[in-house]
Write a protein that holds these residues in place. Structure first.
Motif, PDB file in Angstrom:
ATOM      1  N   LEU A   1       0.580  -1.340   0.006  1.00  0.00           N
ATOM      2  CA  LEU A   1      -0.097  -0.014  -0.168  1.00  0.00           C
ATOM      3  C   LEU A   1       0.801   1.448  -0.073  1.00  0.00           C
ATOM      4  O   LEU A   1       0.541   2.147  -0.842  1.00  0.00           O
ATOM      5  CB  LEU A   1      -0.977  -0.098   1.397  1.00  0.00           C
ATOM      6  CG  LEU A   1      -1.868   1.158   1.386  1.00  0.00           C
ATOM      7  CD1 LEU A   1      -3.198   0.513   2.045  1.00  0.00           C
ATOM      8  CD2 LEU A   1      -1.643   2.331   2.300  1.00  0.00           C
TER       9      LEU A   1
ATOM     10  N   LEU B   1      -5.695  -3.798  -1.307  1.00  0.00           N
ATOM     11  CA  LEU B   1      -4.733  -2.829  -2.216  1.00  0.00           C
ATOM     12  C   LEU B   1      -5.709  -2.256  -3.338  1.00  0.00           C
ATOM     13  O   LEU B   1      -5.479  -1.349  -3.807  1.00  0.00           O
ATOM     14  CB  LEU B   1      -3.651  -3.752  -3.023  1.00  0.00           C
ATOM     15  CG  LEU B   1      -2.444  -4.125  -2.157  1.00  0.00           C
ATOM     16  CD1 LEU B   1      -1.450  -4.970  -2.816  1.00  0.00           C
ATOM     17  CD2 LEU B   1      -2.065  -2.970  -1.342  1.00  0.00           C
TER      18      LEU B   1
ATOM     19  N   ALA C   1      -7.312   0.513  -1.729  1.00  0.00           N
ATOM     20  CA  ALA C   1      -6.522   1.699  -1.664  1.00  0.00           C
ATOM     21  C   ALA C   1      -6.043   2.377  -3.017  1.00  0.00           C
ATOM     22  O   ALA C   1      -6.015   3.602  -2.868  1.00  0.00           O
ATOM     23  CB  ALA C   1      -4.978   1.065  -1.169  1.00  0.00           C
TER      24      ALA C   1
END
Length: 222
Positions: free
Chosen positions: A19, A195, A198
């Motif tokens: 991330l 992810l 994110a």
């Protein structure tokens, strides 16, 4: 000469590590308009515009993190999310104070289109917060907290320019967030979901700074 047979153990990359790499490439810190706003000499209207825009995205109620908690798709994340939500409530109070201090939104060509774009960004964050894919909303919140360091630099620059006291952040230490996300994303499927969330959050923030950059150019403030 003695040659050691010891093998150095390399820790595998965690969901948090991945991330952070995403944030370095695609987050707010990499956007050129952030550097203009925090360089010490941006036009006052640029800072005012930025504060109003961030407020439009993140000051509505109940807000993104509260939505994530309410939907409880990722129960293991509840403890960390609750602490983060308290910290973000303090950030929203600071942002609301700043919005009052910076005065009215600067007059800018294409205001209706800008307002529509901000509504679209807020809607996208709401959809992320309500995702049924376990880990996606958690990843979006983790990205928000990570990216907020860059957002905070802009807010603090505005606070300095407009005479507002800068409060300390009350988010949990970065080490706690790193450990939480590493644990929550320990399986490949959860890591992918984290992810993805994110990445979507970073994309929305990047779009926000691009919009503000275009507005600054339209006013002749670049």
């Amino acid at each position: 000469m003695m040659i050691s047979n010891a093998v150095t153990q390399i820790e595998p990359s965690s969901a948090w590590d991945a991330l952070v790499r995403l944030g370095a490439a695609d987050g707010s810190a990499a956007h050129p308009h952030i550097h203009r706003l925090t360089s010490g000499g941006p036009a006052q209207r640029n800072l005012s515009d930025a504060v109003h825009a961030v407020c439009a995205i993140h000051c509505h109620h109940p807000g993104m993190i509260a939505d994530v908690l309410a939907h409880a798709v990722h129960p293991e994340a509840t403890g960390w999310l609750t602490v983060v939500a308290a910290g973000f409530a303090d950030e929203r109070a600071y942002l609301a104070q700043l919005t009052a201090a910076v005065g009215p939104l600067p007059s800018t060509p294409g205001q209706a289109e800008s307002e529509s774009a901000l509504v679209g960004e807020r809607h996208a964050l709401e959809m992320l917060a309500r995702s049924e894919r376990t880990g996606c909303a958690t990843g979006a919140v983790a990205a928000l907290i990570h990216d907020w360091a860059s957002v905070r630099r802009v807010l603090d620059a505005a606070a300095d320019r407009f005479g507002v006291e800068t409060p300390p952040s009350t988010f949990p230490p970065a080490s706690e967030t790193a450990a939480a996300i590493a644990s929550l994303g320990a399986s490949p499927g959860r890591e992918r979901a984290i992810l993805f969330g994110a990445q979507q959050l970073f994309a929305q923030h990047r779009g926000l700074w691009s919009l503000l950059e275009a507005r600054s150019s339209a006013r002749g403030d670049l």
